[in-house]
Design a protein around this motif. Structure first.
Motif: not given
Length: 452
Positions: A185-192, A270-284, A286-288
């Protein structure tokens, strides 16, 4: 074994055998019951210790999250170990701690991943250091808080590594168990957000990318014990880990209390919110290059656990207090999975509907039943002590809906076509080994891809 058609929603139902909790009980009964029930936080595990003096890190960093989450700012610590020939941080590998209760024990984490894993006494971390990889162990002051909160700590660690690094060698970033999700999540959020994380390789170690499993009947038993034996002021209760934000976000199936009846797949918001947050930052990110290992097998071979079979029976006070625990049944409607009683305070039976048979599935194992049986002082067969915690299909990030799980737990991953996983490459163990255990199969694969 194949999936059942999910005609119904996966759920749990509790049948109350007493119409209501008794308002009064025989004198001293509550104290009698409390003395019989387990103490301490259920499902919390202790780190392995080598018996040798803990290696002293070359640097230690105090970290504060890059962002507040729900009004609170998480914090953590990093322990830095220089690779061979290095006097400064040069080739950093950030490796984050996983799911557990309380603060990280980085010395214990080091010991765990540096235990000899072969007859030749090979040790993974020592081998990485010898190859010139600088290991940055990332720990959290509250491991059981929200993943998004600790991801902010991971972002601060990544920034610190970039600032302190000599040269421009790209980072390796990842973690074990929940640590793999935190750094994902940290890497995906930084990319987003358009921030350069300068990370070339992401590595997850038996991380529950699509969810983990703790038997529903054991979750209920933790609440049952918690309700009948309130903790001392300032001390955690038996159910504190299972009801923590991290558990709610990680577990495919979760229940909120002993008597809960209703859906279990992503039952917690909380799980639903986490999965939604992952989707918002492109799930994984992309660069590494995205790598992962699983402690479970790839062949679809599970453990010797028959769905629905008895696991243990606990009985005290002439049968007035006790619990019946069965292995998770395979799908079906109102499948009996156990029950618990503390007469006249409580008595119930639990049934599940359309819940997959996770216990025997291929995956990294946890002594879920064994830990509880030991606390209760009851005998349990060795084959029931440890069951699936992170299914192989989850650890390798197979592409499927993490809520509905329209996937066979016993999928032969070796036959899956290219592109079936969100990881670029993954490797499974030759047997279903203990969750997070370092084995020669997994260590060799990791060393070939990031060390040499």
């Amino acid at each position: 074994m194949t999936n059942s058609p999910m005609d119904q929603q996966a759920r749990v139902d509790v049948e109350r055998l007493l119409q209501q909790q008794a308002e009064t009980s025989p004198a001293g009964r509550a104290e009698e019951i409390a003395a019989l029930l387990p103490k301490g936080v259920m499902f919390a595990t202790q780190p392995s210790r080598s018996g040798e003096p803990a290696r002293v890190p070359d640097e230690e960093w105090t970290l504060t999250s890059a962002w507040p989450y729900q009004g609170q700012t998480a914090s953590g610590t990093a322990a830095v170990y220089y690779g061979a020939g290095h006097s400064h941080l040069t080739r950093p590998m950030i490796f984050a701690d996983g799911f557990n209760y309380g603060p990280s024990d980085l010395a214990g984490l080091w010991d765990h991943f540096n235990e000899p894993y072969s007859t030749s006494q090979e040790r993974l971390f020592d081998q990485l250091l010898a190859a010139g990889v600088d290991i940055v162990l990332l720990g959290f002051d509250v491991r059981h808080t929200h993943i998004q909160a600790n991801a902010g700590v991971a972002v601060s660690c990544i920034r610190q590594a970039i600032d302190r690094r000599q040269g421009d060698t790209p980072l390796i970033v990842g973690g074990v168990s929940m640590g793999g999700l935190v750094t994902r999540y940290a890497l995906a959020a930084m990319e987003s957000q358009g921030e350069d994380h300068q990370t070339e390789t992401y590595l997850s170690y038996d991380s529950p990318h699509n969810g983990a499993w703790i038997p529903l009947i054991l979750q209920q038993l933790a609440y049952f014990s918690d309700n009948l034996t309130p903790p001392e002021p300032g001390r955690p209760s038996q159910a504190d880990l299972i009801k923590s934000p991290a558990a709610q976000q990680l577990l495919w199936g979760w229940v909120e209390k002993t008597g809960y009846s209703g859906p279990v797949a992503t039952a917690s918001p909380l799980r639903g919110e986490f999965l939604a947050d992952l989707k918002e930052v492109n799930w994984f990110p992309s660069r590494p290059r995205k790598l992962g290992v699983a402690n479970g097998t790839a062949t679809g071979t599970g453990r010797e656990v028959t769905p629905g079979e008895p696991v243990f029976e606990w009985s005290e006070l002439g049968g007035l207090v006790g619990a019946t625990v069965h292995a998770q049944p395979a799908y079906g409607t109102r499948q009996h999975v156990g029950g618990m009683r503390a007469v006249p305070l409580w008595a119930s039976k639990t049934y599940t509907t359309e819940v997959p048979p996770f216990d025997g599935a291929p995956g990294g194992t946890l002594a879920s039943y064994g830990m509880i049986a030991d606390k209760l002082g009851v005998e349990i067969e060795d084959r029931h002590r440890s069951v699936c915690f992170v299914p192989s299909v989850s650890a390798v990030a197979l592409k499927y809906d993490p809520v509905d799980w329209p996937v066979d737990l016993y999928t032969d991953l070796s036959t899956m076509p290219a592109g079936s996983s969100d990881l670029d490459d993954f490797h499974c163990d030759t047997e279903n080994s203990e969750h997070s255990k370092v084995t020669k199969t997994l260590a060799d694969w990791i060393l070939e891809r990031i060390a040499y």
